[in-house]
Design an enzyme around this catalytic site. Structure first.
Site, short mmCIF file in Angstrom:
data_model
loop_
_atom_site.label_atom_id
_atom_site.label_comp_id
_atom_site.label_asym_id
_atom_site.label_seq_id
_atom_site.Cartn_x
_atom_site.Cartn_y
_atom_site.Cartn_z
N LYS A 137 -10.91 14.97 -10.73
CA LYS A 137 -12.12 15.26 -9.97
C LYS A 137 -13.34 14.66 -10.66
O LYS A 137 -14.24 14.13 -10.00
CB LYS A 137 -12.29 16.77 -9.80
CG LYS A 137 -13.57 17.16 -9.06
CD LYS A 137 -13.65 18.64 -8.79
CE LYS A 137 -14.93 19.00 -8.04
NZ LYS A 137 -14.99 20.42 -7.65
N HIS A 279 17.06 -9.18 17.12
CA HIS A 279 16.58 -7.99 17.80
C HIS A 279 17.42 -6.76 17.44
O HIS A 279 17.91 -6.04 18.31
CB HIS A 279 16.53 -8.20 19.30
CG HIS A 279 15.49 -9.20 19.72
ND1 HIS A 279 14.14 -9.02 19.49
CD2 HIS A 279 15.61 -10.41 20.32
CE1 HIS A 279 13.48 -10.06 19.95
NE2 HIS A 279 14.34 -10.93 20.45
#
Length: 526
Positions: A137, A279
């Protein structure tokens, strides 16, 4: 410049003595806890124990040792705020500039056979994550390190500038919060899977996953969709994301999806194999004595669909294989390695993407090596999760259900066909013979249509189906599908069985002179 202070408290002590020695050489004051402090002291380093620093002893068997204002005040105080500076001075709190912490080994503890709830609970770190969060922090003032791989960069900057850069501290802060998220996710997954009898449910009550972004992609399946590729936190050896791109354009979303289908299929074989995917479906698969021969056979199945396809080998691509492949348009070519001659051949084809992917340790078998343990599919506001289809079939598992027994060669072809069918979209019908696919029918709403398409594609490729082996990924609901295979020339069939009309289908096989075996397992692939 004021002397810097580093607090070191690590479970994994890899490289920590060398790191601390380098910090000491840079006149950084060392604070530490428990076993880490002893290790540093034994190495001859001047280290202050946290208990001495705080004036408060470790207690509760070490559960409380760093949860103290002198630690968290030193980590959280902003040096640019006079009121923060005044507050810590008033209470005799020294700032801490570097925090090196890695956490109790919760993940590896619960992965051990026989791990008890008590073992797991005692390996939940409290003080470590609290310090890491405080330091992360306050990243503008504190450098937080949660992995040994970060030590070298920090030392380099300290030697050069006497401090770390904003960029390095922020990146370290992000890494720290990511590590805490991963750690908490592992705890949540384990505890929410625990049942009243002490066993673990296969699926936890809350599923928390951690993935690391590999790269942003140009677009998704279509150009109006955005996309990115992520990998598992700890990717399995032999998986697609562990590969190295040697040349070619950036991989697209569809490239990666098709490449994964091809790679998973090709590494299922323990002899030289080639898989061509278009595909998401294999349009040509073959095994042979060499990579070049395997490619030549695979290409024959469907030369039209192979154009612009994805090609995978489970052996090195040598000069002979490269010369053959280079004659066609290929999007992606992957293999465990490429010879120098092969690299030279593709050097002039700058758009061909070459991927080098190591096979799992010991090769492709056992099948669970390098494979996902679970499959996940997104649905509206939810997930479908299942164990991956990693079932391995041996010849001993087969049940011959017809009067006619398959020959040894037919059994080999049936096993080959069954392996390929596992990677073909359902409904799947695969004609094979002599170690190569002859016709593939994929993704049809009707199994009989898949059978017809497979035979049509074989005819279009000029491949005879007389005497061929056929795999069906699921049972035949009626005899009509079996009749289509027989009409096309099939001599033997492998299928799961389990239909209400199995007797009717078996009778049809006997009538048509076809050998048929049941696997007892189906391979739907949606």
């Amino acid at each position: 410049m004021a002397q810097l202070t580093a607090l070191i408290s690590v479970s994994d002590k890899t490289g920590i003595v060398e790191f601390a020695q380098a910090l000491h050489a840079l006149n950084v004051r060392l604070l530490s806890t428990g076993g880490t402090a002893k290790l540093l002291a034994d190495a001859g380093l001047p280290v202050t124990e946290v208990a001495q620093h705080t004036g408060f002893p470790e207690m509760l068997d070490g559960r409380v040792k760093t949860l103290h204002p002198k630690i968290h005040g030193g980590l959280l105080a902003r040096r640019d705020l006079p009121e923060h500076v005044a507050a810590i001075q008033q209470h005799g709190i020294d700032t801490i500039d570097i925090l090196a912490v890695n956490l109790y080994p919760f993940e590896s503890t619960v992965a051990k056979p026989g791990c008890t709830l008590e073992d797991a609970i005692e390996n939940i770190d409290i003080g470590g994550p609290a310090m890491v969060r405080s330091a992360a922090k306050n990243w503008k003032d504190v450098t937080v390190l949660t992995d040994a791989s970060q030590y070298a960069q920090v030392l380099e900057e300290l030697k050069a500038h006497g401090k770390t850069s904003d960029k390095t501290r922020f990146a370290a802060s992000v890494a720290a919060f990511n590590r805490i998220a991963q750690y908490d996710a592992a705890i949540s997954n384990y505890l929410s899977a625990r049942l009243d009898d002490g066993s673990l449910a296969e699926y936890p009550a809350q599923m928390n996953s951690s993935f690391v972004k590999v790269q942003d992609l140009r677009y998704g399946e279509n150009s109006h969709q955005t996309a990115a590729l992520y990998r598992d936190l700890y990717p399995a050896p032999g998986s697609l994301v562990t590969g190295k791109q040697l040349q070619g354009k950036e991989l697209s979303y569809n490239n990666i999806a098709d490449a994964d289908a091809a790679w998973e299929c090709v590494k299922s074989f323990d002899t030289p194999a080639c898989v061509i995917v278009k595909h998401a479906n294999p349009c040509g698969v073959a095994v042979a004595a060499s990579a070049a021969d395997a490619y030549a056979k695979a290409f024959k199945t469907d030369p039209t669909s192979a154009f612009g396809g994805i090609i995978a080998f489970n052996r090195e691509v040598d000069r002979a294989a490269a010369e053959l492949v280079s004659k066609q348009f290929v999007e992606v070519l992957m293999a465990p390695s490429f010879s120098a001659e092969a690299r030279e051949i593709f050097k002039g084809k700058v758009n061909v993407r070459l991927l080098e992917i190591a096979l799992p340790p010991g090769g492709a078998r056992p099948w669970d090596q390098g494979r996902n343990a679970q499959d996940v599919k997104r649905v509206g506001s939810g997930l479908l999760v299942q164990t991956a289809d990693n079932h391995f079939l041996s010849k001993a598992d087969l049940k011959v259900v017809t009067t006619l027994q398959p020959t040894a060669q037919q059994l080999d072809d049936l096993m080959f066909a069954w392996t390929v069918a596992q990677y073909v979209k359902s409904n799947a019908i695969v004609f094979c013979g002599n170690g190569m696919t002859l016709g593939v029918g994929a993704g049809q709403m009707s199994r009989i249509d898949s059978a017809r398409i497979a035979s049509i594609k074989a005819e279009n490729a000029g491949l005879a189906l007389a005497g061929s082996a056929v795999a069906s990924d699921a049972f035949f609901p009626f005899r009509d599908g079996l009749d289509v295979l027989a009409d096309a020339g099939a001599s033997c069939v492998i299928q799961p069985g389990g239909s209400m009309r199995d007797d009717e289908v078996i009778a049809a096989a006997n009538e048509r002179g076809i050998a048929m075996v049941f696997t007892g397992v189906r391979h739907f692939r949606h």
